[in-house]
Write a protein that holds these residues in place. Structure first.
Motif, mmCIF file in Angstrom:
data_model
loop_
_atom_site.group_PDB
_atom_site.id
_atom_site.type_symbol
_atom_site.label_atom_id
_atom_site.label_comp_id
_atom_site.label_asym_id
_atom_site.label_seq_id
_atom_site.Cartn_x
_atom_site.Cartn_y
_atom_site.Cartn_z
ATOM 1 N N ASP A 154 1.273 -1.190 -0.213
ATOM 2 C CA ASP A 154 -0.096 0.418 0.292
ATOM 3 C C ASP A 154 0.854 1.275 0.357
ATOM 4 O OD1 ASP A 154 -2.171 2.269 0.317
ATOM 5 O OD2 ASP A 154 -2.620 0.438 2.105
ATOM 6 N N LEU A 155 1.050 1.987 -1.194
ATOM 7 C CA LEU A 155 1.890 2.789 -0.999
ATOM 8 C C LEU A 155 1.703 4.289 -0.168
ATOM 9 C CD1 LEU A 155 2.753 2.814 -5.319
ATOM 10 C CD2 LEU A 155 4.671 2.269 -3.056
ATOM 11 N N SER A 156 0.356 4.299 0.123
ATOM 12 C CA SER A 156 -0.081 5.502 0.589
ATOM 13 C C SER A 156 0.559 5.734 1.988
ATOM 14 C CB SER A 156 -1.260 5.086 0.527
ATOM 15 O OG SER A 156 -1.804 4.294 1.296
ATOM 16 N N GLN A 157 0.770 3.852 2.629
ATOM 17 C CA GLN A 157 1.798 4.544 3.399
ATOM 18 C C GLN A 157 2.705 4.067 3.814
ATOM 19 O OE1 GLN A 157 -0.803 2.974 6.054
ATOM 20 N NE2 GLN A 157 -1.699 3.244 5.302
ATOM 21 N N PHE A 158 3.798 4.614 3.021
ATOM 22 C CA PHE A 158 5.072 5.492 2.579
ATOM 23 C C PHE A 158 5.094 7.294 2.404
ATOM 24 C CE2 PHE A 158 4.724 0.951 1.805
ATOM 25 C CZ PHE A 158 5.026 0.453 3.475
ATOM 26 N N ARG A 159 6.077 7.221 3.408
ATOM 27 C CA ARG A 159 5.856 8.968 3.106
ATOM 28 C C ARG A 159 7.583 9.588 2.302
ATOM 29 N NH1 ARG A 159 5.491 11.531 8.912
ATOM 30 N NH2 ARG A 159 4.882 13.719 8.018
ATOM 31 N N SER A 160 8.278 8.087 2.789
ATOM 32 C CA SER A 160 9.606 8.320 1.564
ATOM 33 C C SER A 160 10.578 7.276 1.320
ATOM 34 C CB SER A 160 10.426 9.630 2.550
ATOM 35 O OG SER A 160 11.267 7.685 4.092
ATOM 36 N N ALA A 161 11.359 8.253 0.262
ATOM 37 C CA ALA A 161 11.766 6.955 -0.308
ATOM 38 C C ALA A 161 13.314 7.326 0.031
ATOM 39 C CB ALA A 161 12.556 6.921 -2.084
ATOM 40 N N VAL A 162 13.983 6.096 0.677
ATOM 41 C CA VAL A 162 15.292 6.577 1.562
ATOM 42 C C VAL A 162 16.693 5.438 0.736
ATOM 43 C CG1 VAL A 162 17.167 5.702 3.695
ATOM 44 C CG2 VAL A 162 14.132 6.301 3.624
ATOM 45 N N LEU A 163 17.743 5.793 0.092
ATOM 46 C CA LEU A 163 18.939 5.164 0.292
ATOM 47 C C LEU A 163 19.828 4.975 1.284
ATOM 48 C CD1 LEU A 163 20.476 6.802 -3.223
ATOM 49 C CD2 LEU A 163 18.855 5.149 -3.068
ATOM 50 N N TRP A 164 19.809 3.810 2.316
ATOM 51 C CA TRP A 164 19.772 3.311 2.852
ATOM 52 C C TRP A 164 21.049 2.676 3.333
ATOM 53 C CZ3 TRP A 164 19.059 5.094 7.739
ATOM 54 C CH2 TRP A 164 18.949 3.796 9.268
ATOM 55 N N CYS A 165 22.262 2.912 3.693
ATOM 56 C CA CYS A 165 23.810 1.888 3.523
ATOM 57 C C CYS A 165 23.750 1.225 5.439
ATOM 58 C CB CYS A 165 25.362 3.404 4.210
ATOM 59 S SG CYS A 165 26.459 1.557 4.318
ATOM 60 N N GLN A 166 23.105 -0.396 4.531
ATOM 61 C CA GLN A 166 22.678 -1.631 5.696
ATOM 62 C C GLN A 166 24.278 -1.396 6.582
ATOM 63 O OE1 GLN A 166 20.367 -2.483 5.724
ATOM 64 N NE2 GLN A 166 19.965 -4.510 6.035
ATOM 65 N N ARG A 167 25.016 -1.615 6.044
ATOM 66 C CA ARG A 167 26.560 -2.225 6.927
ATOM 67 C C ARG A 167 26.410 -0.666 8.198
ATOM 68 N NH1 ARG A 167 30.880 -3.741 3.080
ATOM 69 N NH2 ARG A 167 29.975 -5.626 3.399
ATOM 70 N N PHE A 168 26.746 0.066 7.447
ATOM 71 C CA PHE A 168 26.669 1.685 8.868
ATOM 72 C C PHE A 168 25.386 1.893 9.740
ATOM 73 C CE2 PHE A 168 30.845 1.275 6.833
ATOM 74 C CZ PHE A 168 31.877 0.719 7.458
ATOM 75 N N SER A 169 24.643 1.009 8.982
ATOM 76 C CA SER A 169 22.316 2.134 9.386
ATOM 77 C C SER A 169 22.780 3.543 9.253
ATOM 78 C CB SER A 169 22.964 1.563 10.829
ATOM 79 O OG SER A 169 22.179 -0.119 11.000
ATOM 80 N N VAL A 170 23.231 4.251 8.274
ATOM 81 C CA VAL A 170 22.712 5.273 8.141
ATOM 82 C C VAL A 170 21.971 6.058 6.482
ATOM 83 C CG1 VAL A 170 24.849 5.943 9.631
ATOM 84 C CG2 VAL A 170 24.986 5.755 7.007
ATOM 85 N N ALA A 171 21.404 6.745 6.478
ATOM 86 C CA ALA A 171 20.932 7.619 4.964
ATOM 87 C C ALA A 171 21.869 7.534 4.431
ATOM 88 C CB ALA A 171 19.932 7.905 5.193
ATOM 89 N N PHE A 172 22.219 7.540 3.352
ATOM 90 C CA PHE A 172 23.218 8.754 2.554
ATOM 91 C C PHE A 172 21.748 9.519 2.121
ATOM 92 C CE2 PHE A 172 26.552 6.234 0.579
ATOM 93 C CZ PHE A 172 26.896 5.769 1.046
ATOM 94 N N GLY A 173 20.934 9.213 1.836
ATOM 95 C CA GLY A 173 19.984 10.620 1.412
ATOM 96 C C GLY A 173 18.650 10.086 1.441
ATOM 97 N N ALA A 174 17.923 10.924 1.345
ATOM 98 C CA ALA A 174 16.171 10.663 1.360
ATOM 99 C C ALA A 174 14.944 11.723 0.662
ATOM 100 C CB ALA A 174 15.600 10.263 2.708
ATOM 101 N N ALA A 175 13.979 11.060 0.406
ATOM 102 C CA ALA A 175 13.350 12.079 -0.541
ATOM 103 C C ALA A 175 11.320 11.730 -0.149
ATOM 104 C CB ALA A 175 12.746 11.699 -2.351
ATOM 105 N N ASP A 176 11.353 12.949 0.063
ATOM 106 C CA ASP A 176 9.600 12.999 0.908
ATOM 107 C C ASP A 176 8.766 12.547 -0.450
ATOM 108 O OD1 ASP A 176 9.768 13.248 3.479
ATOM 109 O OD2 ASP A 176 10.350 15.376 3.475
ATOM 110 N N LEU A 177 7.910 11.957 -0.446
ATOM 111 C CA LEU A 177 7.359 11.434 -1.574
ATOM 112 C C LEU A 177 5.371 11.910 -0.955
ATOM 113 C CD1 LEU A 177 8.016 7.647 -1.577
ATOM 114 C CD2 LEU A 177 8.315 9.778 -3.004
ATOM 115 N N SER A 178 5.586 13.083 -2.387
ATOM 116 C CA SER A 178 4.328 14.055 -1.958
ATOM 117 C C SER A 178 3.734 14.016 -2.821
ATOM 118 C CB SER A 178 4.221 15.776 -2.597
ATOM 119 O OG SER A 178 5.148 15.843 -1.265
#
Length: 182
Positions: A154-178
Motif C-alpha cells: 500500500d504505497l499510501s503508507q509510505f512517506r519517503s524513499a531512502v538510500l540506506w547503507c545497511q553496513r553502517f545503518s545510515v541514510a545517504f539521502g532521502a526524498a519525501d514522496l508527495s
C-alpha cells in the motif's frame, strides 16, 4: 656510565605482529571498502513500457495500452553523503508499481539499499522506522533506475524513499514522496 637497553624481538614475535597487522588491514578493507569513495556506477534504465499484444491475439480494434501514471514524487536531500535527484512512485500499465530514481547522484557505498519508509525524509536520519520495505540493492550511484515495489504494497503508507547503507545503518539521502500533480 650509562647503560643502553635494547629490546630484541624474536622472529616468531615479529611474524606474529605482522600477521595480526595483515589480518587487521584485511578486515578494515573488507568492512569500509575505501575504494568506493573513488568509484562510480552509472545506470540508465528506461521506465518499463507497456507490452504490446501479439499479432495473433489482437482483435480488430486493439485498445491502446494505458500509460504509466505518477503517484508521488520528491527530491532527494542529503544526509550522510551528498545526494540529489528525483524519486517517483509510478503505477505501470499492467497495474504493478515501481520506485523510479531519476538523475540520481550519490556516493558509492559498500552496502547501499533502496527503501520505502513510513517516516519522512528528515526523520530517517535516525532510522528507517517500522514497516519500511526494502526494494533492493542500489544498482548504481548515478543515473536513472527502477525498483519493483512488491505486489500488495500500500504505497499510501509510505512517506519517503531512502538510500540506506545497511553496513553502517545510515541514510545517504532521502526524498519525501508527495502526491504527484497532473
Amino acid at each position: 656510565m650509562s647503560q643502553s637497553r635494547s629490546v630484541r624481538l624474536s622472529h616468531r614475535t615479529v611474524l606474529t605482529i605482522l600477521l595480526v597487522l595483515v589480518v587487521a588491514a584485511g578486515l578494515v578493507l573488507a568492512v569500509f571498502q575505501p575504494w568506493k569513495a573513488f568509484t562510480n556506477t552509472e545506470v540508465n534504465e528506461a521506465l518499463p513500457a507497456p507490452s504490446s499484444p501479439s499479432t495473433e491475439t489482437q482483435t480488430v480494434s486493439p485498445r491502446p495500452a494505458a500509460a504509466p501514471k505518477d503517484l508521488a514524487e520528491g527530491r532527494f536531500v542529503t544526509h550522510e553523503h551528498a545526494t540529489s535527484g528525483l524519486a517517483r512512485t509510478v503505477r505501470l500499465a499492467d497495474g504493478g508499481h515501481v520506485l523510479r530514481l531519476e538523475d540520481l547522484k550519490t556516493s558509492d557505498g559498500p552496502d547501499v539499499r533502496v527503501y520505502l519508509s513510513t517516516r519522512d525524509a528528515e526523520a530517517v536520519k535516525t532510522g528507517l522506522g517500522d514497516g519500511a520495505v526494502e526494494l533492493g540493492k542500489l544498482k548504481g550511484n548515478l543515473g536513472n533506475q527502477n525498483y519493483t515495489v512488491p505486489a500488495g504494497t500500500d504505497l499510501s503508507q509510505f512517506r519517503s524513499a531512502v538510500l540506506w547503507c545497511q553496513r553502517f545503518s545510515v541514510a545517504f539521502g532521502a526524498a519525501d514522496l508527495s502526491t504527484a500533480t497532473g
